[in-house]
Enzyme design. Structure first.
Site, short mmCIF file in Angstrom:
data_model
loop_
_atom_site.label_atom_id
_atom_site.label_comp_id
_atom_site.label_asym_id
_atom_site.label_seq_id
_atom_site.Cartn_x
_atom_site.Cartn_y
_atom_site.Cartn_z
CG MET A 273 20.75 -12.85 -20.84
SD MET A 273 20.51 -11.14 -20.73
CE MET A 273 22.26 -10.75 -21.52
N PRO A 274 18.84 -12.36 -24.81
CG PRO A 274 20.38 -11.08 -25.71
CD PRO A 274 20.03 -11.54 -24.57
#
Length: 63
Positions: A1-2
């Protein structure tokens, strides 16, 4: 994920920052999928004397 890097002029309250990271996390999960605990948000508060727009420091008076 970011991992998100948020840079903004100092002066926001802890509650404002909390709401911001909650919203960023919620939207990331809605759009990208995954779990909230996999979204990282790093906030950097910048002093107005260290940020300029249009050739003018934010610590200077504005019209």
């Amino acid at each position: 994920m970011p991992t998100y890097h948020v840079e903004m002029l100092e002066g926001r309250t802890p509650e404002q920052k909390k709401k911001l990271v909650e919203a960023i996390t919620r939207v990331s999960v809605e759009i990208l999928g995954g779990q909230p605990d996999s979204v990282d948000v790093l906030i950097t508060d910048i002093q107005p004397g260290n940020w300029a727009t249009g050739g003018k420091l934010w610590s200077e008076p504005r019209n």
